[in-house]
Design a protein around this motif. Structure first.
Motif: not given
Length: 385
Positions: A15-16, A18-20, A22-24, A29, A34, A38
């Protein structure tokens, strides 16, 4: 550390990561990216969950895939901090650019390098964890070794961790390798089993040994929380498998007496395997009093201790050889050196005076992560010094 805990910790790290991503990156995105990430993660964790039930080629493929994923995930987590620092510095620098220039330089190649390096490390890890073990042969010169024990060969197999990533068939293949090398004694130096459902076929694999009895001690994974079941199963197989818990036996090899002592693992009541040093040393001294109660000065003595830090105590008792495991060789070695040094004795042969220690890097693992530290069997040949 329970295998379920490891599984869910890995999910959190996913999850960490994946979120990185997504933000970078704007590219990460996109809906297709995505869905791909996932979906891949969900399939891998589904395979991981059912890994104990897979057999044959499906088991091998599943273990390879999970090992590659864990390696890539660990590398990705290590890369997050430098990537965040780089992206932050780039963002601060680009704030001073005109809006049109910022739009042109918005997407850096950092996410691409991030994913590429992680995948490369993951693939490298998978070969280290799923491939067959190496056989490390060592020769030690023992002062005062009886003539009849000259050339005695002792195999050390530790940290088997039969469970999702290591099957009883893997242990059986290792025992066959030991048989082919014509050893006189087989020692299992702890952490034999993680999955009790596979205990009986694991003991069947040990009984393939031509060096009988097989001598076994307990490791921290054997003790918590399944010590009673593991000890009962090992003792039920007597006299083919001898479990030593703070005691010793006298065996005759080549007509010469040899005393083998086995000590317990200093485990906290709640299952913690890293006691404070003073508590650990005190427990080891208590174990030594029990284990060496029947030994006499001048005997040829070999000691089995899952924890290698017992070595100075064994050497002080006159042990010519101590066999240990527990460290997994550090699991990650770069340029021949462990990245994390958690113990005084990490891997290989050590000597103090006339006493030797062999620390085995393990036949298996509870976490499928090995870089530069292959699965191994060590065989020690004793020679008169």
């Amino acid at each position: 550390m329970s295998l379920t805990f490891v599984f869910f910790r890995s999910v959190v790290l996913t999850l960490v990561v994946g979120l990185f991503l997504l933000a970078s990156s704007k590219a990460a995105r996109r809906p297709r990216a995505q869905v791909a990430f996932w979906t891949t993660a969900a399939l891998i964790y589904l395979i991981w969950w059912f890994l104990p039930d897979l057999e044959g080629v499906w088991s091998q493929a599943g273990r390879w895939l999970v090992s590659a994923w864990v390696g890539a995930l660990v590398m990705a987590v290590f890369l997050i901090v430098p990537c965040v620092l780089f992206l932050t510095a780039r963002w601060l620098r680009h704030r001073r650019l005109p809006a049109r220039k910022r739009a042109q330089t918005q997407d850096a190649h950092v996410p691409l390098v991030f994913v590429g390096l992680s995948l490369l490390v993951g693939i490298a890890v998978s070969f280290g964890t799923v491939g067959g073990p190496v056989v490390r042969e060592e020769v030690v010169q023992v002062s005062g070794l009886p003539k009849g024990l000259d050339g005695l060969r002792i195999a050390n197999i530790g940290d088997v961790h039969v469970g999702p990533f290591i099957k009883p068939a893997d242990l059986a293949a290792a025992v066959d390798l030991v048989n082919a090398r014509k050893v006189d004694l087989l020692a299992i130096t702890g952490d034999l089993i993680d999955d009790l459902d596979q205990l009986e076929p694991t003991l069947d694999a040990l009984e393939r040994s031509e060096a009988l009895p097989v001598l076994s001690i307990l490791g921290n994974h054997d003790k918590y929380p399944n010590e009673a079941a593991v000890v009962a199963a090992l003792k039920r197989r007597n006299p083919r498998i001898e479990v030593l818990i703070n005691n010793s036996i006298l065996i005759h090899l080549r007509g010469v007496p040899l005393r083998v002592a086995g000590v317990d693992y200093p485990l906290a009541a709640d299952g913690r395997h890293m006691l404070p040093r003073d508590e650990q040393d005190a427990a080891m001294r208590r174990f030594a009093q029990l284990a060496f109660a029947q030994s006499t000065p001048g005997e040829s003595l070999v000691v089995l201790s899952h924890h290698p830090e017992f070595f100075p105590i064994a050497a002080g008792q006159g042990a010519m050889l101590t066999l240990s495991s527990h460290t997994h060789g550090g699991q990650v070695r770069l340029f021949g050196r462990p990245v994390i040094v958690a113990y005084d004795y990490m891997h290989g042969i050590y000597r103090e005076g006339d006493a030797y220690l062999d620390v085995n890097s393990g036949l298996g693992h509870w976490l499928p992560l090995r870089i530069g530290v292959p699965r191994e069997i060590s065989i020690i040949t004793l020679r008169r010094g």
